[in-house]
Design a protein around this motif. Structure first.
Motif, PDB file in Angstrom:
ATOM      1  N   ALA A   1       0.837  -1.206   0.000  1.00 12.99           N
ATOM      2  CA  ALA A   1       0.000   0.000   0.000  1.00 12.99           C
ATOM      3  C   ALA A   1       0.864   1.245   0.000  1.00 12.99           C
ATOM      4  CB  ALA A   1      -0.926  -0.009   1.210  1.00 12.99           C
ATOM      5  N   SER A   2       0.376   2.273  -0.667  1.00 14.67           N
ATOM      6  CA  SER A   2       1.099   3.542  -0.712  1.00 14.67           C
ATOM      7  C   SER A   2       0.123   4.676  -0.987  1.00 14.67           C
ATOM      8  CB  SER A   2       2.184   3.508  -1.795  1.00 14.67           C
ATOM      9  OG  SER A   2       1.604   3.319  -3.075  1.00 14.67           O
ATOM     10  N   GLY A   3       0.625   5.903  -0.861  1.00 11.35           N
ATOM     11  CA  GLY A   3      -0.179   7.061  -1.209  1.00 11.35           C
ATOM     12  C   GLY A   3      -0.689   7.879  -0.041  1.00 11.35           C
ATOM     13  N   GLY A   4      -0.459   7.408   1.168  1.00  7.98           N
ATOM     14  CA  GLY A   4      -0.909   8.165   2.322  1.00  7.98           C
ATOM     15  C   GLY A   4      -0.135   9.456   2.491  1.00  7.98           C
TER      16      GLY A   4
ATOM     17  N   TRP B   1     -10.334  -2.279   1.201  1.00  9.25           N
ATOM     18  CA  TRP B   1      -9.590  -1.327   2.011  1.00  9.25           C
ATOM     19  C   TRP B   1     -10.198  -1.313   3.409  1.00  9.25           C
ATOM     20  CZ3 TRP B   1      -5.133   0.933   0.666  1.00  9.25           C
ATOM     21  CH2 TRP B   1      -4.818   1.012  -0.698  1.00  9.25           C
ATOM     22  N   PHE B   2      -9.343  -1.367   4.393  1.00 10.11           N
ATOM     23  CA  PHE B   2      -9.721  -1.218   5.783  1.00 10.11           C
ATOM     24  C   PHE B   2      -8.959  -0.015   6.339  1.00 10.11           C
ATOM     25  CE2 PHE B   2     -11.910  -5.230   6.794  1.00 10.11           C
ATOM     26  CZ  PHE B   2     -11.602  -5.975   5.671  1.00 10.11           C
ATOM     27  N   ARG B   3      -9.396   0.487   7.480  1.00  6.31           N
ATOM     28  CA  ARG B   3      -8.642   1.549   8.137  1.00  6.31           C
ATOM     29  C   ARG B   3      -8.756   1.384   9.649  1.00  6.31           C
ATOM     30  NH1 ARG B   3     -12.410   6.854   6.687  1.00  6.31           N
ATOM     31  NH2 ARG B   3     -14.159   6.353   8.086  1.00  6.31           N
TER      32      ARG B   3
ATOM     33  N   ASP C   1     -11.491  10.738   8.885  1.00  2.49           N
ATOM     34  CA  ASP C   1     -10.890   9.788   7.944  1.00  2.49           C
ATOM     35  C   ASP C   1      -9.432   9.482   8.296  1.00  2.49           C
ATOM     36  OD1 ASP C   1     -12.674  11.538   5.392  1.00  2.49           O
ATOM     37  OD2 ASP C   1     -13.186   9.580   6.239  1.00  2.49           O
ATOM     38  N   THR C   2      -8.910  10.126   9.287  1.00  2.00           N
ATOM     39  CA  THR C   2      -7.525   9.888   9.705  1.00  2.00           C
ATOM     40  C   THR C   2      -7.349   8.465  10.207  1.00  2.00           C
ATOM     41  OG1 THR C   2      -7.112  12.202  10.278  1.00  2.00           O
ATOM     42  CG2 THR C   2      -5.764  10.559  11.393  1.00  2.00           C
ATOM     43  N   GLY C   3      -6.271   7.838   9.770  1.00  2.00           N
ATOM     44  CA  GLY C   3      -5.981   6.494  10.231  1.00  2.00           C
ATOM     45  C   GLY C   3      -4.987   5.806   9.317  1.00  2.00           C
ATOM     46  N   VAL C   4      -4.650   4.595   9.684  1.00  2.00           N
ATOM     47  CA  VAL C   4      -3.807   3.758   8.837  1.00  2.00           C
ATOM     48  C   VAL C   4      -4.721   2.937   7.943  1.00  2.00           C
ATOM     49  CG1 VAL C   4      -2.065   1.951   8.750  1.00  2.00           C
ATOM     50  CG2 VAL C   4      -2.014   3.652  10.595  1.00  2.00           C
TER      51      VAL C   4
ATOM     52  N   GLY D   1      -0.043  -1.213   5.298  1.00  2.00           N
ATOM     53  CA  GLY D   1      -0.719  -0.018   5.779  1.00  2.00           C
ATOM     54  C   GLY D   1      -0.029   1.261   5.342  1.00  2.00           C
ATOM     55  N   THR D   2      -0.846   2.269   5.106  1.00  2.00           N
ATOM     56  CA  THR D   2      -0.317   3.587   4.769  1.00  2.00           C
ATOM     57  C   THR D   2      -1.108   4.627   5.568  1.00  2.00           C
ATOM     58  OG1 THR D   2       0.206   5.101   2.937  1.00  2.00           O
ATOM     59  CG2 THR D   2      -1.838   3.835   2.726  1.00  2.00           C
ATOM     60  N   LEU D   3      -0.405   5.575   6.163  1.00  2.00           N
ATOM     61  CA  LEU D   3      -1.023   6.509   7.089  1.00  2.00           C
ATOM     62  C   LEU D   3      -1.618   7.703   6.353  1.00  2.00           C
ATOM     63  CD1 LEU D   3      -1.594   7.517   9.976  1.00  2.00           C
ATOM     64  CD2 LEU D   3       0.707   8.526   9.978  1.00  2.00           C
TER      65      LEU D   3
END
Length: 119
Positions: free
Chosen positions: A5-8, A35-37, A90-93, A112-114
């Motif tokens: 995963a990337s792009g956070g 997708w999970f968070r 929406d903040t999260g990993v 995971g991406t933050l």
């Protein structure tokens, strides 16, 4: 079998962000992918998923419906999550995951991406 995963990143409320999840070792189009968070101090929750049927049926959590769009590029073996109108909740990993359609649980997980939404 790997999911990357990337792009956070850090964005402001109202901004947009696109997450990517590159798969290697297996074809994503054979799997249900999601997708999970996990927000700070909260349990992990499902955000969106897309099936591997002919219609690529997608599902969204009520909290993101109308703002997030899940998609896959089978040629690139990559899953995406387009996130618009981001808010602090929406903040999260964010994690991508994959499972065979008949499976009850997701067997494959990315690292995971933050995503941080803050003014």
């Amino acid at each position: 079998v790997q999911l990357q995963a990337s792009g956070g990143g850090l964005v402001q409320p109202g901004d947009s962000l696109t997450l990517s999840c590159a798969a290697s070792g297996f074809p994503l189009n054979y799997f249900t992918i999601a997708w999970f968070r996990q927000a700070p101090g909260k349990e992990r929750e499902g955000v969106s998923c897309v099936s591997n049927n002919a219609d690529s049926t997608s599902y969204y959590a009520d909290s993101v419906k109308g703002r997030f769009t899940i998609s896959r590029d089978n040629a690139k073996n990559t899953l995406y999550l387009q996130m618009n109108s981001l808010n602090v909740e929406d903040t999260g990993v964010y994690y991508c995951a994959a499972k065979k359609s008949q499976a009850l649980t997701y067997a494959y997980w990315g690292q995971g991406t933050l995503v941080t939404v803050s003014s």
